[in-house]
Each structure stands twice: as C-alpha cells, then as structure tokens.
Design a protein around this motif. Sequence first.
Motif, PDB file in Angstrom:
ATOM      1  N   ALA B  42       8.065  14.937  -7.475  1.00  0.00           N
ATOM      2  CA  ALA B  42       7.006  14.074  -6.917  1.00  0.00           C
ATOM      3  C   ALA B  42       6.177  13.450  -8.032  1.00  0.00           C
ATOM      4  O   ALA B  42       5.824  12.261  -7.968  1.00  0.00           O
ATOM      5  CB  ALA B  42       6.115  14.889  -5.984  1.00  0.00           C
ATOM      6  N   ALA B  43       5.884  14.247  -9.076  1.00  0.00           N
ATOM      7  CA  ALA B  43       5.084  13.743 -10.198  1.00  0.00           C
ATOM      8  C   ALA B  43       5.831  12.622 -10.925  1.00  0.00           C
ATOM      9  O   ALA B  43       5.256  11.561 -11.225  1.00  0.00           O
ATOM     10  CB  ALA B  43       4.761  14.892 -11.156  1.00  0.00           C
ATOM     11  N   VAL B  44       7.109  12.858 -11.208  1.00  0.00           N
ATOM     12  CA  VAL B  44       7.899  11.846 -11.936  1.00  0.00           C
ATOM     13  C   VAL B  44       8.075  10.589 -11.073  1.00  0.00           C
ATOM     14  O   VAL B  44       7.980   9.459 -11.574  1.00  0.00           O
ATOM     15  CB  VAL B  44       9.278  12.427 -12.346  1.00  0.00           C
ATOM     16  CG1 VAL B  44      10.160  11.351 -12.963  1.00  0.00           C
ATOM     17  CG2 VAL B  44       9.082  13.577 -13.330  1.00  0.00           C
ATOM     18  N   ALA B  67       0.969  12.947 -14.000  1.00  0.00           N
ATOM     19  CA  ALA B  67       2.336  13.442 -13.817  1.00  0.00           C
ATOM     20  C   ALA B  67       2.693  14.458 -14.897  1.00  0.00           C
ATOM     21  O   ALA B  67       3.313  15.496 -14.616  1.00  0.00           O
ATOM     22  CB  ALA B  67       3.317  12.271 -13.850  1.00  0.00           C
ATOM     23  N   MET B  68       2.276  14.168 -16.130  1.00  0.00           N
ATOM     24  CA  MET B  68       2.565  15.095 -17.239  1.00  0.00           C
ATOM     25  C   MET B  68       1.920  16.456 -16.975  1.00  0.00           C
ATOM     26  O   MET B  68       2.526  17.502 -17.214  1.00  0.00           O
ATOM     27  CB  MET B  68       2.044  14.486 -18.544  1.00  0.00           C
ATOM     28  CG  MET B  68       2.372  15.302 -19.776  1.00  0.00           C
ATOM     29  SD  MET B  68       4.150  15.401 -20.073  1.00  0.00           S
ATOM     30  CE  MET B  68       4.399  14.041 -21.189  1.00  0.00           C
ATOM     31  N   ARG B  69       0.698  16.438 -16.480  1.00  0.00           N
ATOM     32  CA  ARG B  69       0.007  17.700 -16.181  1.00  0.00           C
ATOM     33  C   ARG B  69       0.773  18.481 -15.112  1.00  0.00           C
ATOM     34  O   ARG B  69       0.952  19.693 -15.223  1.00  0.00           O
ATOM     35  CB  ARG B  69      -1.421  17.388 -15.717  1.00  0.00           C
ATOM     36  CG  ARG B  69      -2.357  18.577 -15.826  1.00  0.00           C
ATOM     37  CD  ARG B  69      -3.810  18.223 -15.644  1.00  0.00           C
ATOM     38  NE  ARG B  69      -4.074  17.402 -14.477  1.00  0.00           N
ATOM     39  CZ  ARG B  69      -4.560  16.172 -14.535  1.00  0.00           C
ATOM     40  NH1 ARG B  69      -4.854  15.631 -15.682  1.00  0.00           N
ATOM     41  NH2 ARG B  69      -4.770  15.481 -13.426  1.00  0.00           N
ATOM     42  N   ALA B  93      15.737  20.124 -17.110  1.00  0.00           N
ATOM     43  CA  ALA B  93      15.320  18.947 -16.328  1.00  0.00           C
ATOM     44  C   ALA B  93      13.831  18.670 -16.526  1.00  0.00           C
ATOM     45  O   ALA B  93      13.405  17.505 -16.627  1.00  0.00           O
ATOM     46  CB  ALA B  93      15.624  19.178 -14.852  1.00  0.00           C
ATOM     47  N   LEU B  94      13.032  19.736 -16.600  1.00  0.00           N
ATOM     48  CA  LEU B  94      11.585  19.567 -16.783  1.00  0.00           C
ATOM     49  C   LEU B  94      11.276  18.972 -18.158  1.00  0.00           C
ATOM     50  O   LEU B  94      10.382  18.132 -18.298  1.00  0.00           O
ATOM     51  CB  LEU B  94      10.868  20.911 -16.601  1.00  0.00           C
ATOM     52  CG  LEU B  94      10.812  21.432 -15.159  1.00  0.00           C
ATOM     53  CD1 LEU B  94      10.369  22.895 -15.109  1.00  0.00           C
ATOM     54  CD2 LEU B  94       9.869  20.578 -14.328  1.00  0.00           C
ATOM     55  N   ARG B  95      12.037  19.409 -19.183  1.00  0.00           N
ATOM     56  CA  ARG B  95      11.800  18.843 -20.533  1.00  0.00           C
ATOM     57  C   ARG B  95      12.238  17.382 -20.592  1.00  0.00           C
ATOM     58  O   ARG B  95      11.602  16.559 -21.247  1.00  0.00           O
ATOM     59  CB  ARG B  95      12.534  19.698 -21.580  1.00  0.00           C
ATOM     60  CG  ARG B  95      11.686  20.928 -21.914  1.00  0.00           C
ATOM     61  CD  ARG B  95      12.423  22.007 -22.620  1.00  0.00           C
ATOM     62  NE  ARG B  95      11.726  23.295 -22.386  1.00  0.00           N
ATOM     63  CZ  ARG B  95      12.320  24.464 -22.319  1.00  0.00           C
ATOM     64  NH1 ARG B  95      13.639  24.557 -22.447  1.00  0.00           N
ATOM     65  NH2 ARG B  95      11.626  25.561 -22.121  1.00  0.00           N
ATOM     66  N   ARG B  96      13.290  17.086 -19.865  1.00  0.00           N
ATOM     67  CA  ARG B  96      13.754  15.700 -19.790  1.00  0.00           C
ATOM     68  C   ARG B  96      12.673  14.830 -19.110  1.00  0.00           C
ATOM     69  O   ARG B  96      12.436  13.691 -19.511  1.00  0.00           O
ATOM     70  CB  ARG B  96      15.052  15.655 -18.982  1.00  0.00           C
ATOM     71  CG  ARG B  96      15.745  14.339 -19.026  1.00  0.00           C
ATOM     72  CD  ARG B  96      17.113  14.436 -18.426  1.00  0.00           C
ATOM     73  NE  ARG B  96      17.668  13.114 -18.228  1.00  0.00           N
ATOM     74  CZ  ARG B  96      18.836  12.882 -17.669  1.00  0.00           C
ATOM     75  NH1 ARG B  96      19.580  13.887 -17.252  1.00  0.00           N
ATOM     76  NH2 ARG B  96      19.272  11.654 -17.523  1.00  0.00           N
ATOM     77  N   LEU B 101       8.304  10.813 -19.451  1.00  0.00           N
ATOM     78  CA  LEU B 101       6.892  10.469 -19.254  1.00  0.00           C
ATOM     79  C   LEU B 101       6.263   9.999 -20.569  1.00  0.00           C
ATOM     80  O   LEU B 101       5.450   9.065 -20.583  1.00  0.00           O
ATOM     81  CB  LEU B 101       6.127  11.667 -18.687  1.00  0.00           C
ATOM     82  CG  LEU B 101       6.439  12.015 -17.222  1.00  0.00           C
ATOM     83  CD1 LEU B 101       5.822  13.362 -16.827  1.00  0.00           C
ATOM     84  CD2 LEU B 101       5.928  10.926 -16.288  1.00  0.00           C
ATOM     85  N   LEU B 102       6.662  10.645 -21.672  1.00  0.00           N
ATOM     86  CA  LEU B 102       6.150  10.203 -22.981  1.00  0.00           C
ATOM     87  C   LEU B 102       6.595   8.778 -23.275  1.00  0.00           C
ATOM     88  O   LEU B 102       5.819   7.963 -23.789  1.00  0.00           O
ATOM     89  CB  LEU B 102       6.644  11.150 -24.083  1.00  0.00           C
ATOM     90  CG  LEU B 102       5.934  12.506 -24.164  1.00  0.00           C
ATOM     91  CD1 LEU B 102       6.603  13.408 -25.196  1.00  0.00           C
ATOM     92  CD2 LEU B 102       4.460  12.327 -24.510  1.00  0.00           C
ATOM     93  N   LEU B 103       7.827   8.486 -22.913  1.00  0.00           N
ATOM     94  CA  LEU B 103       8.362   7.135 -23.112  1.00  0.00           C
ATOM     95  C   LEU B 103       7.565   6.122 -22.275  1.00  0.00           C
ATOM     96  O   LEU B 103       7.230   5.022 -22.744  1.00  0.00           O
ATOM     97  CB  LEU B 103       9.836   7.123 -22.693  1.00  0.00           C
ATOM     98  CG  LEU B 103      10.741   6.059 -23.300  1.00  0.00           C
ATOM     99  CD1 LEU B 103      10.755   6.156 -24.815  1.00  0.00           C
ATOM    100  CD2 LEU B 103      12.160   6.202 -22.754  1.00  0.00           C
ATOM    101  N   ALA B 104       7.249   6.512 -21.034  1.00  0.00           N
ATOM    102  CA  ALA B 104       6.471   5.627 -20.149  1.00  0.00           C
ATOM    103  C   ALA B 104       5.065   5.425 -20.706  1.00  0.00           C
ATOM    104  O   ALA B 104       4.517   4.320 -20.650  1.00  0.00           O
ATOM    105  CB  ALA B 104       6.404   6.221 -18.752  1.00  0.00           C
ATOM    106  N   ARG B 105       4.495   6.480 -21.264  1.00  0.00           N
ATOM    107  CA  ARG B 105       3.142   6.385 -21.820  1.00  0.00           C
ATOM    108  C   ARG B 105       3.116   5.434 -23.017  1.00  0.00           C
ATOM    109  O   ARG B 105       2.167   4.696 -23.213  1.00  0.00           O
ATOM    110  CB  ARG B 105       2.671   7.779 -22.235  1.00  0.00           C
ATOM    111  CG  ARG B 105       1.262   7.799 -22.790  1.00  0.00           C
ATOM    112  CD  ARG B 105       0.918   9.143 -23.373  1.00  0.00           C
ATOM    113  NE  ARG B 105       0.691  10.146 -22.342  1.00  0.00           N
ATOM    114  CZ  ARG B 105       0.603  11.456 -22.592  1.00  0.00           C
ATOM    115  NH1 ARG B 105       0.758  11.912 -23.803  1.00  0.00           N
ATOM    116  NH2 ARG B 105       0.381  12.315 -21.612  1.00  0.00           N
ATOM    117  N   ASP B 106       4.207   5.485 -23.807  1.00  0.00           N
ATOM    118  CA  ASP B 106       4.270   4.642 -25.007  1.00  0.00           C
ATOM    119  C   ASP B 106       4.869   3.261 -24.706  1.00  0.00           C
ATOM    120  O   ASP B 106       5.267   2.549 -25.637  1.00  0.00           O
ATOM    121  CB  ASP B 106       5.108   5.340 -26.092  1.00  0.00           C
ATOM    122  CG  ASP B 106       4.478   6.653 -26.519  1.00  0.00           C
ATOM    123  OD1 ASP B 106       3.249   6.799 -26.322  1.00  0.00           O
ATOM    124  OD2 ASP B 106       5.197   7.546 -27.004  1.00  0.00           O
TER     125      ASP B 106
END
Lengths: 409, 127
Positions: B42-44, B67-69, B93-96, B101-106
């Motif tokens: 749901a977060a992703v 979502a990251m939280r 899967a969670l690390r992926r 999310l890091l990619l989306a943030r950047d």
Amino acid sequence: MKRLFAVALGVLTAIGGFVDIGDLVTNAVVGSRFGMSLAWVVVVGVVGICLYANMAGRVAAVSGRATFEIIRERLGPRAGLANLGASFLINLMTMTAEIGGIALALQLVTGIGPMLWVPLAAFAVWIVVWRAKFSQLENSAGLLGLSLIVFAVAVVLLGPDWAELGRQALLPAVPATEHPATYWFYAVALFGAAMTPYEVFFFSSGAVEEGWTRRDLGQARVNVLVGFPLGGLLSLAIAASAAIVLLPQAISVTSLSQVVLPVVQAGGVVAFCFLVVGMLAAFFGAALETTLSSGYTIAQYFGWSWGKFRRPAKAARFHLVMLVGLVIAVGILATGVDPIAVTEYSVVFSAVALPLTYIPILIIANDPDYMGDAVNGRVVNALALVYLVIIVVASLAAIPLMIITGAGA
Amino acid sequence: MGTRRIRISGALAAGLVVITAVVTGCASPAEQRTQVAEDAYAAVASAALALEVAPGTPVLATAVDDAMREVMDAETRAVELPAGPQRDTLLTALRRAQDALLLARDHGADAAAALRGARDALEEAGG
C-alpha cells in the motif's frame, strides 16, 4: 436582508466547520478500505449531532448558561468531575491531532517536516484565541473551510461508476478483504468522529458568547439542521474520493499525503490549492474550537470567569488553561508521535466518552427548572432515547473492538 | 472503598494488556507475513500514484517520505518473523521497495518502473 445574511453566514460556517481532521482522516481511511459501505454511519452520526447540538444550543439560549456550568450544578460535583475529566482528555487529544494536522498540511505545501510547523501552528492558535473576536474566528475558519467542497468536485471529475457507489452505500456489506470486527470498529470510529463531544461544548458556549436568546433559536436551528447535513455530504465526498481512487489500488490510508492524492489526480494543482486552503482552515478552525473548549469546560466547572466576550485580563484563568493545553499538545507532538495515529485514537476515545457528554444534556433539556416551557418535546425525546442507546452501545463496544482488531490494523 | 477501586482498576488494566497480547500474538507467521507485505505494498502503491499525479512537487516528496517510513516499519516487523526462505523473499522485496522509493525521492528517470517492480515483488512475497 440582514437577517437572511446572518442565516446564510451561519449555515456556511456550519458546513465549513463540520469537517475536522478526525472526519477527514476517518472518512478517507474508511473509503480506502470499505468503499461506501459505511456511508450509513455518517448519516446516523449527522442526525445525532444535529439532535444534540440543537438541544445544547436551546439549553444555552433559554437558560443563558453554557452546558458545563449547568451539568455541575444539576448533577453535582462528582458526576461533573467525571464528565470534566473524560471530556478534557478527549478534547486535549483532539486539539493535539488538529495542531498536528496543520503541521502535516503545511508539509504538503512546503516539503518541510512537520516538527518545525507544530510550535508555529500552536503559537498562531494562541494568538488568534488571545486577540481575535469570537465571531471573526468562527466565521473566517468556517468560510475558508468551504474550500473542502473540492472533494465533491473531485468525485464528479473522477467520473465514477455512480451505480456501484450507490450500491455500496445503500446495500452495505463487509468487503471480503476485511474482518467484520474491523468493519464495526470503523463504524464506531466514524460515529465518534461525527459526534465529537467538543462540538457540543463549543456550540453551547458559543451561544453564550454571542448572547443568544429565545429569539435566536430559529436561526440556530437552521444553522444546525441545514449546515451539519451539508457538512455530512462533504464527509461522504471524502470517503467517495478514496473509494474511487485508492481502494482499487489497495492503498489503505495511513497518512495525510494519501488523502490528497484523489483530489490531485482529479483536478491537478488548482484543486490541490483549494484543498490545502480548506484543510488548513478546517484544522485551524477545529484547533481554535478545541482550545476554547478546553478553557470553557474547566472554567465552567470551577465557576471561573470565562469567555471571549470578556477581556483576557478579566478571564485570566480561562486563558491560562488554554495556553497550558496548547503547551501540552506541542509537548505530545514533540515526542514524534504520528498526528494521524493521535487522530485515530481520539475519534475512538470520543466514542467511549459520548454518554458522559450527551446524557447530561438530555437530562438538563428535560428539566423545567432550567428550561421552563422549552423542555424537550415527545418526538425529540423519543429520538434522543434511540440515540442514547446507540451512543451507549458504541461506547461499550469501542475498546473491545479496538483490542480485537489491533486498532483497525 | 478506595483500595477496592484501585484493585478493580488494576485487574481491568491487566486484563486489557493480556487480551491485547493474546489477540496480537495469535496471528500465524503466514498471516503476519501477508500483513507486512500488504502494508508495504500500500505504501509503495501510494508513492507510485503520487509520482504519477504530482511529479516534482512537495506532495510527492511527502508521499515518498511517508511510504519510506511505512516500508521501514514493515521491515522491522519482517525481521521478527521466523527465519526461512519466505522471510528472506519478503526482506528482499522490502529492500527493493526502499531502493525504488529512494529513486523516486531523487527524481530518478526509472522510478516509476522501479516502484512497479517493487510492488510486484511485494505481492509475490506476501503470497
């Protein structure tokens, strides 16, 4: 003409002031998980708040005194103290949630984390409570809160399957993905959000602030009976927007950033601007109301001088209670607690405390010593008793359901 | 009278704690794994929606942070699950999801595809 303007203004502020963070978050959560299958609870809650807010307003207008003052006198200091303790704590939780909500809304605009905004929001609330006139703070927050109509516009723009939404609302059923206990937990939470106790304390104290008399009862009745149901439609629009966009993507709402996505999808930047104005006004208005309610309840119970119609120096303890309440709320948020979690708990505990708020109002509204010939009629009493049963059932079920469902997880 | 009230209150509080512990502890590992995966999914998904409807805005930044939280909280819960290949799949899967999310943030170019991939991986890991 002037009278008509006053009525229109009252209705508009009642609509804009109906939604607070509890309504916004709970309706969005419910829409994203249950679709419109809990819409009936909003209807039940709106009828209930209309019934009891109208009663509390009549008590204030006829007796010239606010509800809490009379509760202590009529039911004695012990019963009054139990009422005060529960009401004050719930009110404090709601105040904390509203201030946290302002901070989260500002984060959505600026990208700056909420911790910076929390003290600034609390300071702004204090300044307005200290300096602004009662009518100014009530009307401006209520009118700007009307921007939340953007939720209803978004629902139309999203072009939903109206027949499906209607089917969900009119033939409610527990979705296959959810447990019946969770469904009922959110039913109780939604009911608690619609019938939040502070709304009644604020309404009755506001009647005294504005010097209502019997002659104002008609206008007050129109404000409640037209404004609150229209505010309830806003609540349904919030749930519908989440049901249309978030439910199909399995996004169950846990943050404010998710609540805004359906509106942004429907109307882009323009809709987002309206939404932010509406959310800030709704949360700020509710923060003002809860802050004032904390002062009202304590000052009225202890018989201190209170009210915005007095200069602050003439109601020092009333203002001190509000200031202390704000400091506590900031302290709670400074621990890093999620304001959305505070909101979710506040609406459930509101449901727990509902009988403590509404039973005394019903008793006083039937007491001819206070009400003279303006006591409740038979129809009102019959409806009020039905609601009393609902309120007591919701109150008793709230904590067990919270435990069984892990707070709706 | 006062002592009796305190005892009753204490017993009620203890009862609530026990019931909470029993209820929250009674979900099977498979159910807990599914719940963790669903929460992270749901977060992703909400971050992916924010990327689609509000790119380059504070709304996206906030949605990604939220979502990251959620995903990090899900990872904490996943670590507590019984060790085994299914838990490892979930943790991967969670690390992926965190990487996406890091990619989306950047504002990474392939963020949308990465989020879609993370969502599929979480769906698979949740069973």
